[in-house]
Design a protein around this motif. Structure first.
Motif, short mmCIF file in Angstrom:
data_model
loop_
_atom_site.label_atom_id
_atom_site.label_comp_id
_atom_site.label_asym_id
_atom_site.label_seq_id
_atom_site.Cartn_x
_atom_site.Cartn_y
_atom_site.Cartn_z
N GLN A 1 0.87 -1.17 0.00
CA GLN A 1 0.00 0.00 0.00
C GLN A 1 0.91 1.22 0.00
O GLN A 1 1.73 1.36 0.90
CB GLN A 1 -0.81 0.00 1.30
CG GLN A 1 -2.25 0.38 1.15
CD GLN A 1 -2.99 0.00 2.42
OE1 GLN A 1 -2.58 0.37 3.52
NE2 GLN A 1 -4.06 -0.76 2.29
N GLY A 2 0.78 2.06 -1.00
CA GLY A 2 1.67 3.21 -1.03
C GLY A 2 1.39 4.07 -2.24
O GLY A 2 0.24 4.25 -2.63
N GLU A 3 2.47 4.54 -2.86
CA GLU A 3 2.31 5.52 -3.92
C GLU A 3 2.79 4.97 -5.25
O GLU A 3 3.35 3.88 -5.33
CB GLU A 3 3.13 6.77 -3.55
CG GLU A 3 2.53 7.50 -2.36
CD GLU A 3 3.46 8.56 -1.82
OE1 GLU A 3 4.17 9.19 -2.64
OE2 GLU A 3 3.47 8.76 -0.59
N ALA A 4 2.58 5.76 -6.29
CA ALA A 4 3.09 5.40 -7.61
C ALA A 4 4.58 5.72 -7.68
O ALA A 4 5.05 6.69 -7.07
CB ALA A 4 2.33 6.16 -8.68
N ASP B 1 7.62 2.93 1.57
CA ASP B 1 8.85 2.93 2.35
C ASP B 1 8.76 1.84 3.42
O ASP B 1 7.73 1.18 3.56
CB ASP B 1 9.12 4.31 2.96
CG ASP B 1 7.99 4.74 3.89
OD1 ASP B 1 6.97 4.02 3.98
OD2 ASP B 1 8.12 5.80 4.52
N VAL B 2 9.86 1.66 4.14
CA VAL B 2 9.90 0.62 5.16
C VAL B 2 10.18 1.31 6.49
O VAL B 2 11.26 1.87 6.68
CB VAL B 2 11.02 -0.41 4.84
CG1 VAL B 2 11.01 -1.55 5.85
CG2 VAL B 2 10.85 -0.94 3.43
N PRO B 3 9.21 1.32 7.42
CA PRO B 3 9.40 2.01 8.68
C PRO B 3 10.69 1.58 9.37
O PRO B 3 10.97 0.39 9.45
CB PRO B 3 8.16 1.60 9.50
CG PRO B 3 7.14 1.25 8.49
CD PRO B 3 7.89 0.68 7.32
N GLY B 4 11.46 2.55 9.83
CA GLY B 4 12.72 2.24 10.50
C GLY B 4 13.92 2.26 9.57
O GLY B 4 15.06 2.17 10.02
N LEU B 5 13.66 2.37 8.28
CA LEU B 5 14.77 2.39 7.31
C LEU B 5 14.79 3.72 6.57
O LEU B 5 13.77 4.42 6.50
CB LEU B 5 14.60 1.24 6.30
CG LEU B 5 14.95 -0.14 6.85
CD1 LEU B 5 14.66 -1.21 5.82
CD2 LEU B 5 16.42 -0.19 7.24
N PRO B 6 15.94 4.09 6.01
CA PRO B 6 16.01 5.34 5.24
C PRO B 6 14.95 5.35 4.14
O PRO B 6 14.60 4.30 3.60
CB PRO B 6 17.42 5.31 4.63
CG PRO B 6 18.20 4.37 5.48
CD PRO B 6 17.23 3.37 6.03
N ASP B 7 14.44 6.55 3.79
CA ASP B 7 13.33 6.57 2.83
C ASP B 7 13.79 6.45 1.38
O ASP B 7 12.98 6.57 0.46
CB ASP B 7 12.40 7.78 3.05
CG ASP B 7 13.16 9.08 3.09
OD1 ASP B 7 14.35 9.06 2.70
OD2 ASP B 7 12.58 10.09 3.51
N ASP B 8 15.08 6.20 1.17
CA ASP B 8 15.49 5.85 -0.19
C ASP B 8 15.69 4.34 -0.35
O ASP B 8 16.42 3.87 -1.22
CB ASP B 8 16.72 6.64 -0.67
CG ASP B 8 17.71 6.90 0.43
OD1 ASP B 8 17.62 6.22 1.47
OD2 ASP B 8 18.59 7.75 0.23
N ILE B 9 15.00 3.58 0.52
CA ILE B 9 14.85 2.13 0.33
C ILE B 9 13.35 1.85 0.26
O ILE B 9 12.61 2.21 1.18
CB ILE B 9 15.49 1.33 1.48
CG1 ILE B 9 17.01 1.59 1.53
CG2 ILE B 9 15.22 -0.16 1.32
CD1 ILE B 9 17.74 0.87 2.66
#
Ligand code: ZN
Length: 258
Positions: free
Chosen positions: A146-149, A158-166
């Motif tokens: 569930q997220g964006e295009a 994104d993956v909570p707890g990880l940098p948002d460029d993963i």
């Protein structure tokens, strides 16, 4: 973020010249080390009969070299197994999740539908593909697609707890919770497409294939239409140069990036 491309399992399936690899990523982040897929681990190397079923051993012909395990390659770089804080899995097939037990301090991120397939398998294919022992004692954190295009892909998150460029880029088809993992490295986006395809020519324009790997893709797929439409989208992504696309098992792609 520094990204290393590793081969965590050489396999020599009959009829596939040159063999195949298990292309994994080791990412150095400010939240510790992050692995994308784990190949086969020390448990498979030390006792393949107990950890890999007979049919898979015959079909994949894994070489099982301790030096190819992810944990060995992490240590070779001067880290310990405990420095790996997160593992992102494209899916839970044994040649992707084999090394999980080598990283007891890691949180393992998968799509919720993939863990559901492994713990509550439906049909012959799912019951055969997810050995329970590989998940023993492993700390999972599941995520909903569930997220964006993102470059024509949907439900990217994104993956909570990880940098948002993963990012997790759901690529359903090979399994019901299969996902790509996108990582923004120094040279732009990388997209680890897992087993969305098996041969580099599948995402080239015009596409090409080799028979043995086309058959493998069909024999191991769960939802054909979604798999094929994802291959098409990966081909477009590659053609437009928006990301460096690679799959888990192509040795030529790995050699290009390693
Ligand atoms: Zn695979």
């Amino acid at each position: 973020m520094k990204v290393h491309h590793l081969n965590c399992a050489t396999m020599r399936p009959p009829l596939v010249a040159g063999g195949i690899v298990a292309h994994c990523l080791l990412i150095e982040t400010d939240r510790g080390l992050v692995l994308v897929d784990t190949g086969f681990g020390t448990h498979e190397v030390s006792d393949p009969e107990a950890t890999i079923d007979g049919l898979s051993r015959r079909l994949l012909k894994p070489v099982l070299d301790i030096e190819e395990t992810a944990v060995h390659q992490v240590r070779k770089r001067g880290y310990t197994a405990d420095d790996v804080r997160h593992v992102l899995l494209t899916h839970l097939d044994m040649d992707h999740a084999g090394g999980l037990r080598d990283f007891p301090k890691a949180t393992v991120h998968v799509l919720d539908t993939e863990l559901a397939a492994a713990t509550n398998p439906k049909g012959v294919k799912e019951r055969a593909r997810y050995p329970k022992a590989q998940r023993e004692g492993v700390t999972f954190r599941t995520h909903t697609a569930q997220g964006e295009a993102w470059f024509g892909f949907e439900a990217v998150r994104d993956v909570p707890g990880l940098p948002d460029d993963i990012l997790m880029v759901p690529l359903i088809g090979h399994t019901r919770g299969h996902t790509g993992i996108a990582v923004k490295g120094d040279d732009g986006w990388l997209l680890h497409a897992g087993d969305a395809y098996f041969y580099r020519g599948e995402v080239e324009t015009p596409p090409s294939t080799i028979l043995a790997l086309r058959i493998t893709a069909r024999q191991t797929e769960t939802i054909r239409e979604q798999r094929l439409s994802n291959v098409q989208r990966l081909r477009e992504l590659k053609e437009r140069g928006e990301a460096e696309v690679f799959c888990a098992h192509d040795p030529v792609e790995l050699a290009r990036l390693a």
